[in-house]
Design an enzyme around this catalytic site. Sequence first.
Site, short mmCIF file in Angstrom:
data_model
loop_
_atom_site.label_atom_id
_atom_site.label_comp_id
_atom_site.label_asym_id
_atom_site.label_seq_id
_atom_site.Cartn_x
_atom_site.Cartn_y
_atom_site.Cartn_z
N ASP A 8 28.55 -5.25 13.22
CA ASP A 8 27.39 -4.91 12.71
C ASP A 8 27.52 -4.40 11.32
O ASP A 8 28.44 -3.56 11.07
CB ASP A 8 26.49 -4.10 13.63
CG ASP A 8 24.95 -3.78 12.95
OD1 ASP A 8 24.56 -4.63 12.30
OD2 ASP A 8 24.76 -2.64 13.13
N ASP A 10 24.65 -2.35 8.91
CA ASP A 10 23.92 -1.16 8.71
C ASP A 10 24.10 -0.23 9.83
O ASP A 10 23.97 -0.48 10.99
CB ASP A 10 22.61 -1.46 8.69
CG ASP A 10 22.26 -2.32 7.27
OD1 ASP A 10 22.48 -1.73 6.20
OD2 ASP A 10 21.70 -3.45 7.74
N GLY A 45 18.53 -2.70 13.72
CA GLY A 45 18.94 -4.01 13.97
C GLY A 45 18.09 -5.34 14.07
O GLY A 45 18.53 -6.39 14.29
N SER A 115 20.47 -8.32 8.48
CA SER A 115 20.31 -7.99 7.04
C SER A 115 20.22 -9.20 6.18
O SER A 115 21.47 -9.84 6.29
CB SER A 115 21.01 -6.76 6.62
OG SER A 115 20.45 -6.69 5.20
N ASN A 117 20.37 -8.61 3.21
CA ASN A 117 21.12 -8.20 2.00
C ASN A 117 22.71 -7.80 2.39
O ASN A 117 23.30 -6.98 1.63
CB ASN A 117 20.64 -6.46 1.67
CG ASN A 117 19.00 -6.89 1.28
OD1 ASN A 117 18.84 -7.25 0.07
ND2 ASN A 117 18.11 -5.93 1.91
C1 G6P Z 1 19.66 -4.57 9.72
C2 G6P Z 1 19.20 -3.19 10.27
C3 G6P Z 1 17.63 -3.22 10.09
C4 G6P Z 1 17.07 -3.91 9.14
C5 G6P Z 1 17.52 -5.24 9.02
C6 G6P Z 1 16.92 -6.28 8.01
O1 G6P Z 1 19.86 -5.12 10.96
O2 G6P Z 1 19.99 -2.60 11.29
O3 G6P Z 1 17.27 -1.91 10.18
O4 G6P Z 1 15.67 -3.91 9.13
O5 G6P Z 1 18.93 -5.31 8.94
O6 G6P Z 1 17.31 -5.88 6.94
P1 G6P Z 1 17.19 -6.39 5.41
O7 G6P Z 1 17.97 -5.89 4.67
O8 G6P Z 1 17.18 -7.97 5.44
O9 G6P Z 1 16.00 -5.99 5.11
MG MG Z 2 22.90 -1.67 12.67
#
Ligand code: G6P
Ligand code: MG
Length: 211
Positions: A8, A10, A45, A115, A117
């Site tokens: 994973d 983040d 997540g 994510s 990002n």
């Molecule tokens: C990860 C993080 C989440 C976050 C999600 C979406 O899974 O753990 O906390 O909300 O990604 O991320 P984004 O960068 O697409 O908003």
């Molecule tokens: Mg995470």
Amino acid sequence: MIKGLIFDLDGVIVSTEQHHYLAWKVIADKLGVVFTSKENELLKGINRRDSLLKILELGNLTLDEDKISDLLLEKNKIYLNSIAFLDKGSILLGVENLLQTAKENNFLLAIGSSSRNAKFILDKLELSSYFDAIVDGSMVKKLKPDPQVFLMAAKMIYLSPNQCIVFEDAISGVKAAQRGGFRVYGVGNPNLNSYVDDYIENLDEFDLKLL
Ligand code: G6P
Ligand code: MG
């Protein structure tokens, strides 16, 4: 035999989980929803839209689609501003060493993140080249706790789930990995202790030689 490691992003590779939390807190405060690190556990997540829907659920609120889109954009803006200075110094303890050693020992490496990002962040951290596959939130229909993100990552490195280990800091991610048939290590989040057999505080505690 374990041949692949799926991470994973983040909260496992980089300390951005805190930035997500603080950005959501701005949105929750604006909506008048009580939101502490306890409520944030439910969001870890989970993809961006589902995270906002959880906040609305916590506050017993309903909003129209336009407002939802505005808030999603706003959250991402706040988040991206807060990680503008992210660099190699933000990589969590033990990460680079493990990636390096795993590469030298011919393990296949992948990212399985909700994510959107993810690729941008890995580039910023100069870690992208370590990974044989990067699966992010834009590539799958169903996100964690559904196993799709990890199953796609395993497929992209030509391995089956029982040949891989998943590293996760979120309950949703642990569930996703378990549902997909992966062995999963909980990382850096003591709340995971009751969900996983294997728990480490950080990747520095993980010893490849024990596999
Ligand atoms: C990860 C993080 C989440 C976050 C999600 C979406 O899974 O753990 O906390 O909300 O990604 O991320 P984004 O960068 O697409 O908003
Ligand atoms: Mg995470």
